[in-house]
Design an enzyme around this catalytic site. Structure first.
Site, PDB file in Angstrom:
ATOM      1  N   CYS A   1      -5.303  44.288  20.798  1.00 43.09           N
ATOM      2  CA  CYS A   1      -3.880  44.220  20.451  1.00 43.09           C
ATOM      3  C   CYS A   1      -2.992  44.269  21.687  1.00 43.09           C
ATOM      4  O   CYS A   1      -1.939  43.660  21.705  1.00 43.09           O
ATOM      5  CB  CYS A   1      -3.518  45.348  19.499  1.00 43.09           C
ATOM      6  SG  CYS A   1      -3.964  46.959  20.138  1.00 43.09           S
TER       7      CYS A   1
ATOM      8  N   GLU B   1       0.925  50.276  13.396  1.00 44.46           N
ATOM      9  CA  GLU B   1       0.447  49.877  14.727  1.00 44.46           C
ATOM     10  C   GLU B   1       0.179  48.376  14.648  1.00 44.46           C
ATOM     11  O   GLU B   1      -0.872  47.955  14.169  1.00 44.46           O
ATOM     12  CB  GLU B   1      -0.830  50.648  15.082  1.00 44.46           C
ATOM     13  CG  GLU B   1      -0.633  52.159  15.185  1.00 44.46           C
ATOM     14  CD  GLU B   1       0.027  52.568  16.507  1.00 44.46           C
ATOM     15  OE1 GLU B   1      -0.024  51.781  17.473  1.00 44.46           O
ATOM     16  OE2 GLU B   1       0.592  53.672  16.563  1.00 44.46           O
TER      17      GLU B   1
HETATM   18  P1  NAD Z   1      -7.660  42.949   9.458  1.00 47.78           P
HETATM   19  O1  NAD Z   1      -7.697  41.586   8.888  1.00 47.78           O
HETATM   20  O2  NAD Z   1      -8.926  43.728   9.598  1.00 47.78           O
HETATM   21  O3  NAD Z   1      -6.598  43.776   8.596  1.00 47.78           O
HETATM   22  C1  NAD Z   1      -6.313  45.117   8.874  1.00 47.78           C
HETATM   23  C2  NAD Z   1      -6.492  45.934   7.624  1.00 47.78           C
HETATM   24  O4  NAD Z   1      -5.569  45.513   6.630  1.00 47.78           O
HETATM   25  C3  NAD Z   1      -7.879  45.821   7.019  1.00 47.78           C
HETATM   26  O5  NAD Z   1      -8.362  47.112   6.711  1.00 47.78           O
HETATM   27  C4  NAD Z   1      -7.654  44.984   5.784  1.00 47.78           C
HETATM   28  O6  NAD Z   1      -8.552  45.293   4.755  1.00 47.78           O
HETATM   29  C5  NAD Z   1      -6.240  45.358   5.392  1.00 47.78           C
HETATM   30  N1  NAD Z   1      -5.589  44.306   4.618  1.00 47.78           N
HETATM   31  C6  NAD Z   1      -5.686  42.966   4.810  1.00 47.78           C
HETATM   32  N2  NAD Z   1      -4.931  42.311   3.911  1.00 47.78           N
HETATM   33  C7  NAD Z   1      -4.354  43.244   3.130  1.00 47.78           C
HETATM   34  C8  NAD Z   1      -3.447  43.183   2.022  1.00 47.78           C
HETATM   35  N3  NAD Z   1      -2.992  42.026   1.539  1.00 47.78           N
HETATM   36  N4  NAD Z   1      -3.053  44.350   1.464  1.00 47.78           N
HETATM   37  C9  NAD Z   1      -3.512  45.526   1.952  1.00 47.78           C
HETATM   38  N5  NAD Z   1      -4.355  45.623   3.003  1.00 47.78           N
HETATM   39  C10 NAD Z   1      -4.772  44.518   3.581  1.00 47.78           C
HETATM   40  O7  NAD Z   1      -7.047  42.939  10.906  1.00 47.78           O
HETATM   41  P2  NAD Z   1      -5.869  42.037  11.462  1.00 47.78           P
HETATM   42  O8  NAD Z   1      -4.584  42.339  10.786  1.00 47.78           O
HETATM   43  O9  NAD Z   1      -6.298  40.627  11.612  1.00 47.78           O
HETATM   44  O10 NAD Z   1      -5.826  42.693  12.914  1.00 47.78           O
HETATM   45  C11 NAD Z   1      -5.325  41.998  13.978  1.00 47.78           C
HETATM   46  C12 NAD Z   1      -3.885  42.378  14.222  1.00 47.78           C
HETATM   47  O11 NAD Z   1      -3.809  43.783  14.428  1.00 47.78           O
HETATM   48  C13 NAD Z   1      -3.321  41.776  15.463  1.00 47.78           C
HETATM   49  O12 NAD Z   1      -2.003  41.418  15.235  1.00 47.78           O
HETATM   50  C14 NAD Z   1      -3.406  42.912  16.470  1.00 47.78           C
HETATM   51  O13 NAD Z   1      -2.495  42.804  17.528  1.00 47.78           O
HETATM   52  C15 NAD Z   1      -3.121  44.077  15.610  1.00 47.78           C
HETATM   53  N6  NAD Z   1      -3.670  45.285  16.189  1.00 47.78           N
HETATM   54  C16 NAD Z   1      -2.826  46.270  16.562  1.00 47.78           C
HETATM   55  C17 NAD Z   1      -3.326  47.404  17.148  1.00 47.78           C
HETATM   56  C18 NAD Z   1      -2.451  48.519  17.568  1.00 47.78           C
HETATM   57  O14 NAD Z   1      -2.977  49.591  17.843  1.00 47.78           O
HETATM   58  N7  NAD Z   1      -1.146  48.354  17.652  1.00 47.78           N
HETATM   59  C19 NAD Z   1      -4.694  47.529  17.336  1.00 47.78           C
HETATM   60  C20 NAD Z   1      -5.518  46.510  16.915  1.00 47.78           C
HETATM   61  C21 NAD Z   1      -5.002  45.391  16.335  1.00 47.78           C
END
Ligand code: NAD
Length: 468
Positions: free
Chosen positions: A260, A226
């Site tokens: 998102c 997602e």
């Molecule tokens: P975040 O930084 O919280 O990361 C998401 C998860 O990935 C966390 O649990 C984190 O611990 C893990 N993570 C981070 N780096 C990692 C690595 N190197 N290896 C393994 N796991 C790792 O959140 P984010 O990515 O900044 O979230 C924002 C993004 O998510 C935006 O692009 C947003 O559009 C997208 N998003 C999508 C949805 C959806 O439902 N499609 C919903 C919310 C957010």
């Protein structure tokens, strides 16, 4: 010395790996023992989760306030109440969704009975992000439990209060033999991803999405990703601009733009750009007052890194409204930028904050060309009075979702799948679609040995034998 440091790091990684392996082994054995299979167990888990959210709403609302300055009403609508709706919808329909389905058998194979049966996958990993840190951890969990799986939930370390609340309360409310919460950041998630899961459900950005998919590939584990991206809003002449502006402002600035499916930018067709601007300004004032910093309804940017990134995106185009900011409180005013160059930095990455650029395009052809030249959006929104424009957007663009007249609200229709396509993700969930994601649809064929109607298909293939 550097050598001691790297030995230490290796020791830490080995300890995390051992922890992760032990957690997965524990859940696997609960699954193998059949603990999660009975539908009564699944429903009891969903009811227990429901009770937890109702009884401890204040705890979770306080955590969301601490992490994101999220107003309690918004926290209810978009996180806690949202998850309750998902639970209720699932409880209401689960029996029907789980019912085996008869499938017709071709004449040549009759007599026989064919059906599909949903079976749980096993132990699944749910990795969630910080922006809706409760909803995006729990609503996949609802699907995972309803489908009869055990689950590891890995909340985002960037929303530490919500992560801690989930780690404290989920094991108390739910069956601790079947649900585990693992807190932490990259090292902990990396250790989890070393393990063999039966499904990995990841919500977050595309860069980490690639890491997750690569790790899962080593075990041939299927993934749901997602992801995000830039969701455009097309505004055409003839749309009610005052009403459209209110909806755009509502969808964009809730959670301070950190959604998102938030409208990322406006594609203003023809002359609608300048006409829309005063309506956007008015709608922001209507919802957040003249000083949004003082509004209890306006959220804050998650952390300083994101604040600095967002501040760096300002200064493009012409400032219509907003721009005020305060790094100490991570406040960034609802901001609208007009006449933005399509190649400006603010148009090259997902904004994920309270900045709304308006890009002008001459006509719908140009709007469609603009959209299709970029990554497939998670959502596409359009405000138009023209049925022909709607039909064209539907047929000529691809996106996770397409909404006319309202941004983000498709999430709240439990019968609609939620997910992206291409760069915005793969797979979907919510309601029955969660069950599809978290189960295997097994093909079952049952053919009596008598009468042996297959004899006609066995070699030798002498003349007169039938062809199946
Ligand atoms: P975040 O930084 O919280 O990361 C998401 C998860 O990935 C966390 O649990 C984190 O611990 C893990 N993570 C981070 N780096 C990692 C690595 N190197 N290896 C393994 N796991 C790792 O959140 P984010 O990515 O900044 O979230 C924002 C993004 O998510 C935006 O692009 C947003 O559009 C997208 N998003 C999508 C949805 C959806 O439902 N499609 C919903 C919310 C957010």
């Amino acid at each position: 010395s550097a050598e001691t440091l790297s030995t230490d790091a290796a020791a830490v990684a080995a300890a995390l790996d051992a922890d992760a392996a032990a957690t997965v082994a524990r859940l696997n054995s609960a699954f193998a023992a059949g603990r999660t299979r009975p539908v009564a167990w699944r429903k009891a888990q969903l009811r227990a989760l429901r009770r937890l959210l109702v009884e401890q709403e204040a705890v979770f609302a306080a955590a969301l306030w601490a992490d994101l300055g999220k107003n309690a009403t918004e926290a209810h609508t978009t996180e806690i109440g949202f998850t309750l709706n998902e639970i209720d919808h699932t409880l209401r329909h689960l029996d029907r969704w789980l019912r085996p389905r008869r499938v017709p058998v071709p004449l040549a194979l009759q007599p026989a009975r064919a059906r599909t049966v949903r079976e749980p996958l096993g132990t699944v990993l749910i990795i969630s992000p910080w922006n809706y840190p409760l909803q995006l951890a729990l609503s996949p969990l609802v699907g995972a439990l309803a489908a009869g799986n055990t689950a590891v939930v890995k909340p985002s370390e960037l929303a530490p209060a919500t992560s801690a609340a989930l780690a404290e309360w989920l094991p108390r409310a739910l069956d601790p033999r079947a649900v585990a919460v693992v807190e932490g950041g990259v090292p902990q998630t990396t250790a989890l991803l070393e393990q063999r899961f039966d499904h990995v459900f990841y919500t977050g950005n595309g860069t980490v999405g690639r890491i997750v998919m690569t790790a899962a590939a080593r075990h041939l584990t299927p993934v749901t990703l997602e992801l995000g991206g830039k969701s455009p809003v097309v505004v055409e002449p003839g749309a009610d601009l005052a009403a459209a502006a209110r909806r755009i402002v509502w969808g964009k600035f809730m959670n301070a733009g950190q959604t998102c499916v938030a409208p990322d930018y406006v594609l203003a067709v023809g002359d609608t750009g300048p006409a829309l601007e005063p309506h956007l300004t008015a709608a922001i004032r209507e919802m957040y007052g003249t000083d949004p910093a003082a509004s209890p309804d306006y959220g804050r940017v998650i952390n300083e890194r994101h604040f600095d990134r967002l501040a760096g995106l300002l200064g493009e185009g012409r400032l219509v409204t907003g721009g005020d900011r305060d790094r100490a409180t991570r406040y960034l005013a609802p901001t609208v930028l007009a006449d933005v160059d399509p190649d400006a930095p603010v148009m090259r990455e997902e904004i994920f904050g309270p900045i709304l650029p308006i890009v002008r395009v001459p006509d719908l052809d140009a709007a469609i060309a603009f959209i299709t030249a970029r990554d497939k959006p998670l959502a596409l929104y359009a405000f138009t009075g023209s049925a022909r424009s709607k039909a064209r957007l539907l047929a000529e663009t691809s996106s996770g979702a397409l909404n006319f007249g309202v941004p983000t609200a498709h999430l709240a229709v439990p019968g609609l799948p939620f997910g992206g396509v291409g760069g915005s993700g793969t797979g979907g969930y919510h309601g029955r679609h969660s069950l599809d994601t978290f189960s295997h649809t097994k093909a079952v064929l049952d053919k009596p040995l008598r009468a042996d109607t297959l004899r006609l298909a066995y070699p030798p293939f002498t003349a007169g034998k039938s062809r199946l």
